[in-house]
Design a protein around this motif. Sequence first.
Motif, short mmCIF file in Angstrom:
data_model
loop_
_atom_site.label_atom_id
_atom_site.label_comp_id
_atom_site.label_asym_id
_atom_site.label_seq_id
_atom_site.Cartn_x
_atom_site.Cartn_y
_atom_site.Cartn_z
N GLU A 72 0.83 -1.21 0.00
CA GLU A 72 0.00 0.00 0.00
C GLU A 72 0.86 1.26 0.00
O GLU A 72 0.52 2.27 -0.62
N TRP A 73 1.98 1.21 0.70
CA TRP A 73 2.87 2.37 0.73
C TRP A 73 3.48 2.63 -0.65
O TRP A 73 3.55 3.77 -1.11
N LEU A 74 3.91 1.57 -1.31
CA LEU A 74 4.46 1.72 -2.66
C LEU A 74 3.43 2.31 -3.62
O LEU A 74 3.72 3.22 -4.41
N GLU A 75 2.21 1.79 -3.54
CA GLU A 75 1.15 2.26 -4.44
C GLU A 75 0.78 3.72 -4.18
O GLU A 75 0.43 4.46 -5.09
N GLU A 76 0.87 4.12 -2.91
CA GLU A 76 0.47 5.48 -2.57
C GLU A 76 1.55 6.51 -2.87
O GLU A 76 1.27 7.63 -3.28
N HIS A 77 2.84 6.12 -2.69
CA HIS A 77 3.91 7.10 -2.77
C HIS A 77 4.83 6.94 -3.99
O HIS A 77 5.50 7.91 -4.38
N TYR A 78 4.90 5.76 -4.58
CA TYR A 78 5.89 5.54 -5.63
C TYR A 78 5.29 4.96 -6.92
O TYR A 78 6.01 4.41 -7.75
N GLY A 98 3.78 12.53 16.02
CA GLY A 98 4.15 12.22 14.65
C GLY A 98 4.36 13.44 13.79
O GLY A 98 4.79 13.32 12.64
N GLY A 99 4.09 14.63 14.34
CA GLY A 99 4.18 15.85 13.54
C GLY A 99 5.37 16.73 13.87
O GLY A 99 5.48 17.84 13.36
N THR A 100 6.27 16.25 14.74
CA THR A 100 7.47 17.02 15.06
C THR A 100 8.70 16.27 14.55
O THR A 100 8.61 15.14 14.07
N SER A 101 9.85 16.90 14.70
CA SER A 101 11.10 16.23 14.30
C SER A 101 11.59 15.29 15.38
O SER A 101 12.59 14.61 15.21
N PHE A 102 10.85 15.24 16.52
CA PHE A 102 11.23 14.36 17.63
C PHE A 102 10.60 12.99 17.45
O PHE A 102 9.82 12.52 18.28
N LEU A 156 -1.72 -0.81 13.86
CA LEU A 156 -2.92 -0.02 14.17
C LEU A 156 -2.61 1.14 15.10
O LEU A 156 -3.44 2.04 15.27
N VAL A 157 -1.43 1.15 15.71
CA VAL A 157 -1.10 2.11 16.76
C VAL A 157 -0.64 3.44 16.16
O VAL A 157 0.13 3.47 15.20
N ASP A 158 -1.10 4.55 16.75
CA ASP A 158 -0.66 5.89 16.32
C ASP A 158 0.50 6.40 17.16
O ASP A 158 1.35 7.14 16.67
N VAL A 159 0.53 6.04 18.44
CA VAL A 159 1.61 6.44 19.34
C VAL A 159 2.07 5.18 20.08
O VAL A 159 1.35 4.67 20.93
N LEU A 160 3.26 4.69 19.74
CA LEU A 160 3.79 3.49 20.37
C LEU A 160 4.90 3.86 21.35
O LEU A 160 5.89 4.48 20.97
N ILE A 161 4.72 3.46 22.61
CA ILE A 161 5.70 3.73 23.66
C ILE A 161 6.31 2.40 24.08
O ILE A 161 5.60 1.51 24.56
N GLN A 208 7.40 0.78 9.51
CA GLN A 208 6.05 0.99 9.01
C GLN A 208 5.35 2.13 9.74
O GLN A 208 4.69 2.96 9.12
N LEU A 209 5.51 2.18 11.05
CA LEU A 209 4.89 3.26 11.81
C LEU A 209 5.52 4.60 11.47
O LEU A 209 4.83 5.60 11.25
N HIS A 210 6.84 4.64 11.44
CA HIS A 210 7.54 5.90 11.18
C HIS A 210 7.22 6.43 9.79
O HIS A 210 6.93 7.63 9.63
N GLN A 211 7.25 5.56 8.82
CA GLN A 211 6.99 5.99 7.44
C GLN A 211 5.54 6.45 7.26
O GLN A 211 5.23 7.23 6.37
N ASN A 212 4.67 5.98 8.15
CA ASN A 212 3.27 6.35 8.06
C ASN A 212 2.93 7.53 8.96
O ASN A 212 1.75 7.83 9.19
N GLY A 213 3.96 8.19 9.48
CA GLY A 213 3.74 9.39 10.28
C GLY A 213 3.26 9.13 11.69
O GLY A 213 2.70 10.02 12.34
N LYS A 214 3.48 7.92 12.20
CA LYS A 214 3.08 7.59 13.57
C LYS A 214 4.23 7.93 14.52
O LYS A 214 5.39 7.96 14.13
N GLN A 215 3.91 8.15 15.79
CA GLN A 215 4.90 8.57 16.77
C GLN A 215 5.46 7.38 17.54
O GLN A 215 4.72 6.52 18.00
N LEU A 216 6.79 7.36 17.68
CA LEU A 216 7.45 6.34 18.49
C LEU A 216 8.18 7.01 19.64
O LEU A 216 8.87 8.01 19.46
#
Length: 478
Positions: free
Chosen positions: A53-59, A168-172, A235-240, A263-271
Amino acid sequence: MTKDHEQVWRNCLKSIYKNVNEQSYKTWFEPIKPVRLNKHILTIQVPNKFFYEWLEEHYVAILKMTIRQELGPNGRLEYQILMAQRSNEENNKDVQNSFRPTTGEKKKTFNSTKSSKKQITNPFVIPGIRKPQIDPQLNPHNLFSNYIEGDCNRLARSAGLAVAKRPGGTSFNPLVIFGNTGLGKTHLAQAIGNEVVANSSNKVVLYVSSEKFTNQFIESLKNNAANEFVNFYQLVDVLIVDDIQFLANKNKTQEIFFHIFNQLHQNGKQLILTSDRPPKDLDGMQERLLSRFKWGLTADLQVPALETRIAIVRNKMQKDGVVISNEVAEFISFNIKSNIRELEGALVSLIAQSSLNKRDIDIQLAKEVIKHFVSEISKEITVELIQKLVANYYEIPVDKLQGKTRKRSVVIARQLSMYLAKNLTNKSLKVIGQNFGGRDHSTVIYSCRAVQDMMDTDDTFKSTVADLEKKIKLSLHG
Protein backbone atom coordinates in the motif's frame (compact mmCIF):
# COMPACT_ATOMS: atom_id res chain seq x y z
CA MET A 1 18.63 -11.51 -25.90
CA THR A 2 15.63 -12.41 -23.76
CA LYS A 3 15.54 -10.63 -20.41
CA ASP A 4 14.83 -12.53 -17.20
CA HIS A 5 12.90 -11.17 -14.20
CA GLU A 6 16.03 -10.49 -12.09
CA GLN A 7 17.73 -8.53 -14.89
CA VAL A 8 14.59 -6.46 -15.49
CA TRP A 9 14.29 -5.60 -11.80
CA ARG A 10 18.00 -4.74 -11.53
CA ASN A 11 17.58 -2.29 -14.40
CA CYS A 12 14.49 -0.83 -12.72
CA LEU A 13 16.40 -0.37 -9.46
CA LYS A 14 19.16 1.56 -11.22
CA SER A 15 16.60 4.04 -12.49
CA ILE A 16 14.72 4.20 -9.18
CA TYR A 17 17.96 4.84 -7.25
CA LYS A 18 18.54 8.00 -9.27
CA ASN A 19 15.07 9.35 -8.50
CA VAL A 20 14.60 8.76 -4.74
CA ASN A 21 16.73 9.55 -1.70
CA GLU A 22 19.03 6.86 -0.35
CA GLN A 23 17.05 6.19 2.82
CA SER A 24 13.79 5.68 0.92
CA TYR A 25 15.57 3.40 -1.51
CA LYS A 26 16.95 1.22 1.27
CA THR A 27 13.65 1.10 3.15
CA TRP A 28 11.20 0.55 0.31
CA PHE A 29 13.04 -0.95 -2.65
CA GLU A 30 15.94 -3.06 -1.40
CA PRO A 31 13.59 -5.56 0.37
CA ILE A 32 11.66 -6.25 -2.87
CA LYS A 33 12.40 -9.52 -4.65
CA PRO A 34 11.59 -10.19 -8.34
CA VAL A 35 9.58 -13.41 -8.70
CA ARG A 36 8.87 -13.98 -12.41
CA LEU A 37 8.47 -12.34 -15.78
CA ASN A 38 5.57 -13.35 -18.01
CA LYS A 39 5.72 -11.47 -21.32
CA HIS A 40 5.05 -7.86 -20.31
CA ILE A 41 4.16 -8.56 -16.67
CA LEU A 42 6.81 -8.47 -13.90
CA THR A 43 5.79 -9.97 -10.56
CA ILE A 44 7.61 -8.73 -7.45
CA GLN A 45 7.38 -9.96 -3.87
CA VAL A 46 6.89 -7.48 -1.00
CA PRO A 47 7.05 -8.27 2.76
CA ASN A 48 3.47 -7.41 3.71
CA LYS A 49 0.28 -5.61 2.81
CA PHE A 50 1.38 -2.33 4.36
CA PHE A 51 4.50 -2.36 2.18
CA TYR A 52 2.40 -2.78 -0.97
CA GLU A 53 0.00 0.00 0.00
CA TRP A 54 2.87 2.37 0.73
CA LEU A 55 4.46 1.72 -2.66
CA GLU A 56 1.15 2.26 -4.44
CA GLU A 57 0.47 5.48 -2.57
CA HIS A 58 3.91 7.10 -2.77
CA TYR A 59 5.89 5.54 -5.63
CA VAL A 60 3.34 4.49 -8.24
CA ALA A 61 4.56 7.06 -10.81
CA ILE A 62 8.21 6.06 -10.70
CA LEU A 63 7.34 2.35 -10.75
CA LYS A 64 5.13 2.82 -13.80
CA MET A 65 7.85 4.81 -15.57
CA THR A 66 10.64 2.29 -14.93
CA ILE A 67 8.53 -0.76 -15.85
CA ARG A 68 7.51 0.79 -19.18
CA GLN A 69 11.13 1.74 -19.87
CA GLU A 70 12.12 -1.92 -19.50
CA LEU A 71 9.05 -3.74 -20.86
CA GLY A 72 7.56 -1.24 -23.29
CA PRO A 73 4.27 0.74 -23.18
CA ASN A 74 2.30 -2.40 -22.26
CA GLY A 75 4.56 -3.21 -19.30
CA ARG A 76 2.77 -4.01 -16.07
CA LEU A 77 3.73 -4.74 -12.47
CA GLU A 78 2.09 -7.28 -10.24
CA TYR A 79 2.62 -7.81 -6.51
CA GLN A 80 2.94 -10.88 -4.38
CA ILE A 81 2.64 -10.45 -0.62
CA LEU A 82 4.77 -12.70 1.52
CA MET A 83 2.59 -13.99 4.36
CA ALA A 84 3.64 -15.82 7.48
CA GLN A 85 4.14 -19.46 6.63
CA ARG A 86 1.68 -21.81 8.30
CA SER A 87 1.97 -25.54 8.62
CA ASN A 88 -0.76 -27.72 7.16
CA GLU A 89 -1.10 -31.02 8.98
CA GLU A 90 -2.91 -32.71 6.09
CA ASN A 91 -0.49 -32.06 3.26
CA ASN A 92 2.44 -30.42 5.08
CA LYS A 93 2.60 -27.69 2.43
CA ASP A 94 3.33 -24.02 2.91
CA VAL A 95 0.35 -21.80 2.21
CA GLN A 96 1.06 -18.45 0.60
CA ASN A 97 -1.66 -15.92 -0.15
CA SER A 98 -0.79 -13.46 -2.85
CA PHE A 99 -2.61 -10.82 -4.78
CA ARG A 100 -1.86 -9.26 -8.11
CA PRO A 101 -3.12 -5.75 -8.69
CA THR A 102 -1.57 -3.94 -11.61
CA THR A 103 0.36 -0.78 -10.93
CA GLY A 104 -1.92 2.04 -9.88
CA GLU A 105 -4.87 -0.24 -9.09
CA LYS A 106 -6.25 -0.90 -5.60
CA LYS A 107 -8.12 -4.06 -6.52
CA LYS A 108 -6.76 -7.24 -4.92
CA THR A 109 -7.28 -10.62 -6.55
CA PHE A 110 -6.38 -13.57 -4.34
CA ASN A 111 -4.97 -16.75 -5.89
CA SER A 112 -6.79 -18.99 -3.44
CA THR A 113 -10.41 -19.79 -4.29
CA LYS A 114 -11.56 -18.96 -0.76
CA SER A 115 -10.84 -15.62 0.84
CA SER A 116 -11.85 -14.76 4.38
CA LYS A 117 -11.12 -11.69 6.47
CA LYS A 118 -9.45 -12.50 9.75
CA GLN A 119 -9.91 -10.31 12.77
CA ILE A 120 -6.56 -9.00 14.00
CA THR A 121 -5.66 -10.59 17.32
CA ASN A 122 -5.06 -8.17 20.18
CA PRO A 123 -2.17 -9.61 22.26
CA PHE A 124 -3.20 -7.47 25.25
CA VAL A 125 -6.67 -8.96 25.58
CA ILE A 126 -7.07 -11.64 28.23
CA PRO A 127 -8.51 -14.80 26.62
CA GLY A 128 -12.25 -14.91 27.04
CA ILE A 129 -12.56 -11.17 27.63
CA ARG A 130 -13.38 -9.04 24.61
CA LYS A 131 -12.51 -5.36 24.55
CA PRO A 132 -14.01 -2.92 22.04
CA GLN A 133 -10.76 -1.03 21.59
CA ILE A 134 -7.05 -1.17 22.34
CA ASP A 135 -6.30 -0.42 25.99
CA PRO A 136 -3.35 2.03 26.06
CA GLN A 137 -1.87 0.19 29.09
CA LEU A 138 -1.07 3.54 30.75
CA ASN A 139 -0.94 4.42 34.43
CA PRO A 140 -3.46 7.29 34.71
CA HIS A 141 -1.42 8.87 37.54
CA ASN A 142 1.62 9.46 35.32
CA LEU A 143 0.89 12.98 34.11
CA PHE A 144 2.79 16.12 33.17
CA SER A 145 1.07 17.95 36.04
CA ASN A 146 2.90 15.86 38.64
CA TYR A 147 6.16 15.52 36.72
CA ILE A 148 8.29 18.19 38.39
CA GLU A 149 10.47 20.15 35.99
CA GLY A 150 14.09 20.96 36.78
CA ASP A 151 17.42 21.41 35.03
CA CYS A 152 17.75 17.63 35.20
CA ASN A 153 14.83 16.96 32.83
CA ARG A 154 13.88 20.24 31.14
CA LEU A 155 14.83 19.21 27.59
CA ALA A 156 13.14 15.80 27.79
CA ARG A 157 9.98 17.23 29.39
CA SER A 158 9.71 20.05 26.83
CA ALA A 159 10.19 17.63 23.95
CA GLY A 160 7.59 15.32 25.49
CA LEU A 161 5.05 18.13 25.63
CA ALA A 162 5.72 19.02 22.00
CA VAL A 163 5.24 15.38 20.97
CA ALA A 164 2.03 15.11 23.01
CA LYS A 165 0.57 18.13 21.21
CA ARG A 166 1.55 16.91 17.72
CA PRO A 167 2.28 13.16 17.80
CA GLY A 168 4.15 12.22 14.65
CA GLY A 169 4.18 15.85 13.54
CA THR A 170 7.47 17.02 15.06
CA SER A 171 11.10 16.23 14.30
CA PHE A 172 11.23 14.36 17.63
CA ASN A 173 10.37 11.01 16.07
CA PRO A 174 11.44 8.78 17.57
CA LEU A 175 11.80 10.45 20.96
CA VAL A 176 14.38 8.46 22.92
CA ILE A 177 14.47 9.15 26.67
CA PHE A 178 17.40 7.68 28.57
CA GLY A 179 18.74 7.80 32.11
CA ASN A 180 19.54 5.69 35.14
CA THR A 181 16.94 3.66 37.01
CA GLY A 182 14.37 5.63 38.98
CA LEU A 183 14.80 9.02 37.31
CA GLY A 184 11.31 9.16 35.78
CA LYS A 185 11.67 7.75 32.25
CA THR A 186 8.50 5.67 32.46
CA HIS A 187 6.56 8.51 34.11
CA LEU A 188 7.51 10.96 31.35
CA ALA A 189 6.85 8.49 28.51
CA GLN A 190 3.44 7.61 29.93
CA ALA A 191 2.65 11.29 30.59
CA ILE A 192 3.01 11.84 26.84
CA GLY A 193 0.64 8.95 26.17
CA ASN A 194 -1.92 10.16 28.72
CA GLU A 195 -1.81 13.66 27.24
CA VAL A 196 -2.48 12.31 23.74
CA VAL A 197 -5.34 10.14 25.02
CA ALA A 198 -6.88 13.14 26.80
CA ASN A 199 -6.68 15.50 23.82
CA SER A 200 -6.95 13.21 20.77
CA SER A 201 -9.67 10.62 21.15
CA ASN A 202 -9.07 9.36 17.61
CA LYS A 203 -5.44 8.43 18.31
CA VAL A 204 -4.56 4.87 19.29
CA VAL A 205 -1.92 4.98 22.04
CA LEU A 206 -0.10 1.92 23.37
CA TYR A 207 2.52 1.49 26.09
CA VAL A 208 4.45 -1.78 26.23
CA SER A 209 7.62 -2.90 27.97
CA SER A 210 10.25 -4.48 25.75
CA GLU A 211 9.93 -7.65 27.82
CA LYS A 212 6.19 -7.89 27.15
CA PHE A 213 6.74 -7.10 23.46
CA THR A 214 9.27 -9.96 23.25
CA ASN A 215 6.96 -12.40 25.03
CA GLN A 216 4.06 -11.47 22.74
CA PHE A 217 6.22 -12.04 19.69
CA ILE A 218 7.37 -15.45 20.96
CA GLU A 219 3.75 -16.40 21.62
CA SER A 220 2.77 -15.31 18.11
CA LEU A 221 5.47 -17.56 16.66
CA LYS A 222 4.20 -20.51 18.68
CA ASN A 223 0.70 -19.90 17.33
CA ASN A 224 1.86 -19.26 13.75
CA ALA A 225 0.44 -15.74 14.06
CA ALA A 226 3.45 -13.50 13.47
CA ASN A 227 1.65 -11.67 10.68
CA GLU A 228 -1.31 -10.87 12.95
CA PHE A 229 1.18 -9.63 15.56
CA VAL A 230 2.68 -7.15 13.08
CA ASN A 231 -0.75 -6.12 11.83
CA PHE A 232 -1.89 -5.35 15.37
CA TYR A 233 1.03 -3.01 16.02
CA GLN A 234 0.38 -1.24 12.70
CA LEU A 235 -2.92 -0.02 14.17
CA VAL A 236 -1.10 2.11 16.76
CA ASP A 237 -0.66 5.89 16.32
CA VAL A 238 1.61 6.44 19.34
CA LEU A 239 3.79 3.49 20.37
CA ILE A 240 5.70 3.73 23.66
CA VAL A 241 8.30 1.00 24.24
CA ASP A 242 9.90 0.98 27.68
CA ASP A 243 13.44 -0.27 28.46
CA ILE A 244 14.44 -0.86 24.85
CA GLN A 245 17.87 -2.09 26.05
CA PHE A 246 16.31 -5.45 26.91
CA LEU A 247 15.97 -6.23 23.20
CA ALA A 248 19.75 -6.65 23.08
CA ASN A 249 20.90 -9.89 21.42
CA LYS A 250 17.32 -10.94 20.62
CA ASN A 251 17.80 -10.91 16.89
CA LYS A 252 14.40 -12.21 15.80
CA THR A 253 12.59 -9.76 18.08
CA GLN A 254 14.78 -6.93 16.83
CA GLU A 255 13.98 -7.90 13.26
CA ILE A 256 10.21 -7.76 13.80
CA PHE A 257 10.54 -4.53 15.77
CA PHE A 258 12.60 -3.06 12.93
CA HIS A 259 9.73 -3.69 10.47
CA ILE A 260 7.11 -2.33 12.87
CA PHE A 261 9.28 0.73 13.54
CA ASN A 262 9.72 1.36 9.82
CA GLN A 263 6.05 0.99 9.01
CA LEU A 264 4.89 3.26 11.81
CA HIS A 265 7.54 5.90 11.18
CA GLN A 266 6.99 5.99 7.44
CA ASN A 267 3.27 6.35 8.06
CA GLY A 268 3.74 9.39 10.28
CA LYS A 269 3.08 7.59 13.57
CA GLN A 270 4.90 8.57 16.77
CA LEU A 271 7.45 6.34 18.49
CA ILE A 272 8.68 6.95 22.05
CA LEU A 273 11.44 4.77 23.46
CA THR A 274 13.10 4.66 26.87
CA SER A 275 16.48 3.21 27.75
CA ASP A 276 18.96 3.16 30.61
CA ARG A 277 21.71 4.39 28.27
CA PRO A 278 22.06 6.41 25.04
CA PRO A 279 21.60 4.57 21.73
CA LYS A 280 25.33 4.68 20.96
CA ASP A 281 26.02 2.57 24.06
CA LEU A 282 23.38 -0.11 23.37
CA ASP A 283 25.38 -3.28 22.85
CA GLY A 284 23.83 -6.28 21.13
CA MET A 285 21.53 -4.11 19.00
CA GLN A 286 21.41 -4.26 15.22
CA GLU A 287 23.09 -1.30 13.56
CA ARG A 288 20.06 -0.57 11.38
CA LEU A 289 17.92 -0.19 14.52
CA LEU A 290 20.48 2.04 16.22
CA SER A 291 20.58 4.30 13.17
CA ARG A 292 16.80 4.69 13.32
CA PHE A 293 16.86 5.47 17.04
CA LYS A 294 19.04 8.46 16.12
CA TRP A 295 16.60 9.85 13.55
CA GLY A 296 14.70 11.95 16.09
CA LEU A 297 15.70 13.39 19.46
CA THR A 298 17.66 11.68 22.20
CA ALA A 299 17.11 13.37 25.57
CA ASP A 300 18.65 12.35 28.88
CA LEU A 301 17.39 12.57 32.45
CA GLN A 302 19.93 13.57 35.08
CA VAL A 303 19.91 13.19 38.84
CA PRO A 304 17.63 15.97 40.18
CA ALA A 305 19.23 18.82 42.11
CA LEU A 306 18.39 19.40 45.76
CA GLU A 307 15.76 22.06 44.98
CA THR A 308 14.03 19.74 42.50
CA ARG A 309 14.03 16.89 45.01
CA ILE A 310 12.45 19.16 47.63
CA ALA A 311 9.77 20.18 45.10
CA ILE A 312 9.08 16.50 44.37
CA VAL A 313 8.70 15.76 48.09
CA ARG A 314 6.29 18.66 48.62
CA ASN A 315 4.26 17.76 45.54
CA LYS A 316 3.93 14.12 46.62
CA MET A 317 2.90 14.99 50.17
CA GLN A 318 0.44 17.64 49.02
CA LYS A 319 -1.16 15.17 46.59
CA ASP A 320 -1.60 12.71 49.47
CA GLY A 321 -3.08 15.42 51.69
CA VAL A 322 -0.23 15.29 54.20
CA VAL A 323 1.19 18.39 55.90
CA ILE A 324 4.97 18.33 56.14
CA SER A 325 7.36 20.98 57.47
CA ASN A 326 10.10 22.49 55.34
CA GLU A 327 12.63 21.02 57.78
CA VAL A 328 11.43 17.46 57.19
CA ALA A 329 11.12 17.95 53.41
CA GLU A 330 14.70 19.23 53.22
CA PHE A 331 16.02 16.48 55.50
CA ILE A 332 14.54 13.73 53.31
CA SER A 333 15.72 15.42 50.10
CA PHE A 334 19.22 15.89 51.50
CA ASN A 335 19.59 12.21 52.30
CA ILE A 336 18.00 10.53 49.27
CA LYS A 337 19.90 11.99 46.35
CA SER A 338 20.04 9.79 43.29
CA ASN A 339 16.72 8.02 42.81
CA ILE A 340 13.25 9.56 42.57
CA ARG A 341 11.60 6.16 42.93
CA GLU A 342 13.47 5.62 46.21
CA LEU A 343 12.56 9.13 47.32
CA GLU A 344 8.86 8.46 46.74
CA GLY A 345 9.18 5.09 48.48
CA ALA A 346 10.58 6.81 51.56
CA LEU A 347 7.62 9.19 51.59
CA VAL A 348 5.15 6.30 51.40
CA SER A 349 6.91 4.66 54.35
CA LEU A 350 6.91 7.93 56.27
CA ILE A 351 3.15 8.37 55.79
CA ALA A 352 2.52 4.74 56.75
CA GLN A 353 4.60 4.97 59.92
CA SER A 354 2.86 8.19 60.90
CA SER A 355 -0.60 6.72 60.33
CA LEU A 356 -0.04 3.30 61.93
CA ASN A 357 1.78 4.61 65.00
CA LYS A 358 -0.30 7.79 65.31
CA ARG A 359 2.81 9.98 65.31
CA ASP A 360 3.38 13.42 63.86
CA ILE A 361 5.73 13.62 60.88
CA ASP A 362 8.77 15.27 62.44
CA ILE A 363 12.54 15.04 62.09
CA GLN A 364 12.79 12.13 64.51
CA LEU A 365 10.28 10.02 62.59
CA ALA A 366 11.94 10.99 59.31
CA LYS A 367 15.31 9.78 60.66
CA GLU A 368 13.81 6.45 61.70
CA VAL A 369 12.34 5.91 58.23
CA ILE A 370 15.28 7.19 56.18
CA LYS A 371 17.78 4.85 57.84
CA HIS A 372 16.08 1.96 55.99
CA PHE A 373 16.77 3.65 52.63
CA VAL A 374 20.32 4.98 53.00
CA SER A 375 23.37 3.41 54.58
CA GLU A 376 24.41 6.65 56.25
CA ILE A 377 22.29 9.68 57.05
CA SER A 378 23.93 12.92 55.99
CA LYS A 379 25.23 15.16 58.73
CA GLU A 380 23.06 17.98 59.97
CA ILE A 381 24.12 21.55 59.33
CA THR A 382 25.96 22.86 62.37
CA VAL A 383 27.05 26.31 63.47
CA GLU A 384 30.66 25.12 63.34
CA LEU A 385 30.30 24.09 59.70
CA ILE A 386 28.81 27.46 58.78
CA GLN A 387 31.62 29.31 60.55
CA LYS A 388 34.24 27.24 58.74
CA LEU A 389 32.80 27.81 55.26
CA VAL A 390 32.17 31.54 55.79
CA ALA A 391 35.67 32.00 57.19
CA ASN A 392 37.14 30.19 54.16
CA TYR A 393 35.07 32.35 51.82
CA TYR A 394 36.34 35.59 53.42
CA GLU A 395 39.83 34.13 53.92
CA ILE A 396 40.00 34.78 57.66
CA PRO A 397 40.67 32.45 60.63
CA VAL A 398 37.59 30.90 62.24
CA ASP A 399 38.60 32.18 65.67
CA LYS A 400 38.24 35.76 64.39
CA LEU A 401 34.47 35.15 64.12
CA GLN A 402 34.41 34.26 67.80
CA GLY A 403 36.67 37.11 68.90
CA LYS A 404 36.08 40.78 69.62
CA THR A 405 37.75 42.41 66.59
CA ARG A 406 35.66 45.17 64.94
CA LYS A 407 37.42 45.07 61.58
CA ARG A 408 34.70 45.55 58.96
CA SER A 409 35.42 42.42 56.90
CA VAL A 410 35.37 40.29 60.07
CA VAL A 411 32.19 41.95 61.37
CA ILE A 412 30.35 41.24 58.08
CA ALA A 413 31.56 37.61 58.08
CA ARG A 414 30.47 37.20 61.73
CA GLN A 415 27.02 38.72 61.11
CA LEU A 416 26.55 36.62 57.99
CA SER A 417 27.50 33.45 59.90
CA MET A 418 24.88 34.25 62.54
CA TYR A 419 22.27 34.91 59.85
CA LEU A 420 22.99 31.57 58.16
CA ALA A 421 23.03 29.73 61.47
CA LYS A 422 19.59 31.11 62.31
CA ASN A 423 18.15 30.12 58.90
CA LEU A 424 19.89 26.78 58.32
CA THR A 425 19.98 25.19 61.78
CA ASN A 426 17.43 24.49 64.46
CA LYS A 427 19.56 26.13 67.14
CA SER A 428 18.08 28.79 69.38
CA LEU A 429 19.34 32.39 69.29
CA LYS A 430 20.97 31.86 72.68
CA VAL A 431 22.93 28.79 71.51
CA ILE A 432 23.99 30.57 68.30
CA GLY A 433 25.28 33.52 70.31
CA GLN A 434 27.26 31.22 72.59
CA ASN A 435 29.07 29.84 69.51
CA PHE A 436 30.27 33.37 68.68
CA GLY A 437 32.27 34.13 71.81
CA GLY A 438 29.38 34.04 74.25
CA ARG A 439 27.35 36.84 72.65
CA ASP A 440 23.72 37.19 73.72
CA HIS A 441 20.61 36.64 71.64
CA SER A 442 20.06 40.38 70.99
CA THR A 443 23.38 40.51 69.13
CA VAL A 444 22.24 37.65 66.93
CA ILE A 445 18.95 39.45 66.19
CA TYR A 446 20.82 42.67 65.32
CA SER A 447 23.23 40.77 63.05
CA CYS A 448 20.40 39.04 61.18
CA ARG A 449 18.68 42.39 60.59
CA ALA A 450 21.93 43.95 59.38
CA VAL A 451 22.48 41.13 56.88
CA GLN A 452 18.89 41.39 55.62
CA ASP A 453 19.28 45.17 55.13
CA MET A 454 22.48 44.63 53.11
CA MET A 455 20.77 41.98 50.97
CA ASP A 456 17.89 44.39 50.27
CA THR A 457 20.21 47.14 49.06
CA ASP A 458 23.17 45.27 47.56
CA ASP A 459 22.53 42.63 44.87
CA THR A 460 26.16 41.52 44.91
CA PHE A 461 26.02 40.80 48.63
CA LYS A 462 22.66 39.04 48.15
CA SER A 463 24.30 36.81 45.55
CA THR A 464 27.14 36.09 47.99
CA VAL A 465 24.67 34.93 50.61
CA ALA A 466 22.93 32.65 48.11
CA ASP A 467 26.27 31.16 47.02
CA LEU A 468 27.26 30.45 50.60
CA GLU A 469 23.91 28.79 51.34
CA LYS A 470 24.42 26.53 48.35
CA LYS A 471 28.01 25.70 49.36
CA ILE A 472 26.87 24.76 52.85
CA LYS A 473 24.17 22.41 51.54
CA LEU A 474 26.39 20.90 48.88
CA SER A 475 29.21 20.26 51.36
CA LEU A 476 26.87 17.97 53.26
CA HIS A 477 24.52 16.49 50.72
CA GLY A 478 26.18 16.61 47.30
